[in-house]
Design a protein around this motif. Sequence first.
Motif, mmCIF file in Angstrom:
data_model
loop_
_atom_site.group_PDB
_atom_site.id
_atom_site.type_symbol
_atom_site.label_atom_id
_atom_site.label_comp_id
_atom_site.label_asym_id
_atom_site.label_seq_id
_atom_site.Cartn_x
_atom_site.Cartn_y
_atom_site.Cartn_z
ATOM 1 N N LEU A 1 0.506 -3.741 4.528
ATOM 2 C CA LEU A 1 -0.243 -2.524 4.813
ATOM 3 C C LEU A 1 0.421 -1.729 5.928
ATOM 4 N N VAL B 1 -10.296 -0.414 9.781
ATOM 5 C CA VAL B 1 -9.761 -1.141 8.626
ATOM 6 C C VAL B 1 -9.969 -2.640 8.789
ATOM 7 N N ASP C 1 0.830 -1.202 0.000
ATOM 8 C CA ASP C 1 0.000 0.000 0.000
ATOM 9 C C ASP C 1 0.867 1.255 0.000
ATOM 10 N N LYS D 1 -7.705 -0.279 1.760
ATOM 11 C CA LYS D 1 -7.099 -1.381 2.504
ATOM 12 C C LYS D 1 -8.135 -2.466 2.816
#
Length: 253
Positions: free
Chosen positions: A170, A219, A98, A192
């Motif tokens: 991430l 998330v 990411d 995400k």
Amino acid sequence: MIQSTRLATILDLLEERRSCSITELARQFAVSEETIRRDVKQLEASGRVYKVHGGVRLPDNLLEAPYRLRLGENADAKRAIAARAASLVEDGMTVLIDSGTSAFWFARALAQVRGLTIVTNSLEVAQEVLGRNDTRLFLAGGAMNVDYRAGFGAEAIAYSRGFAPDICVLSMGAIEAERGFLDFEPEEAAYKRALLDRPRRVMVLADASKFAREGTVHVAGFEAVDDLVTDRSPPVGIVQAAEGAGTRIHVTN
């Protein structure tokens, strides 16, 4: 020191100093100035540095603020985390990365891993890995967020979900025992969340400062994350939540 490691270290030095002379780099690595000039030429061809008389510097437009400001926060911890996370990656893997700053350091730490397929929504990660060690790069596009230098929208999500990575890496803005993994930017968090069901393994990179923050956008719960790589042992509540969900914690020191 092999060339790929030397190139990554040159970039690390430039992040700290903005510019270096050829002479000091040659002395730093105990190699000839001609060797450093070849290194600089290779980095310049990829757009990551700008050659000046007697030295090398970062381009003025590279990693503009506020991204640059975030990149410098807890940089030593993030580099250590990145190195530990990179040690879990094997040659030939498919890795989705990411756009967080910890993920950027992770991308740089992959310098010695060969034959990777890398998928990313980050312009900076893409620039870091392009053409390195037989890496195949796939960049998720669409509308770009200027502050994050990345794409988060429907186009980026749909493109990224077309891959089945071995590892999804991430960065994370906050980690709480009760609520799990959180962030602060809704678009970034939505990107995400959309990736969690695709990889064989989800790995979160977070320095210890993230344990003291309260995130604003959810998330993932601990059950969705296979590995948490950090620089200090987390608080007891987070350790217990991770153990209960089967999340492995890797501490750099």
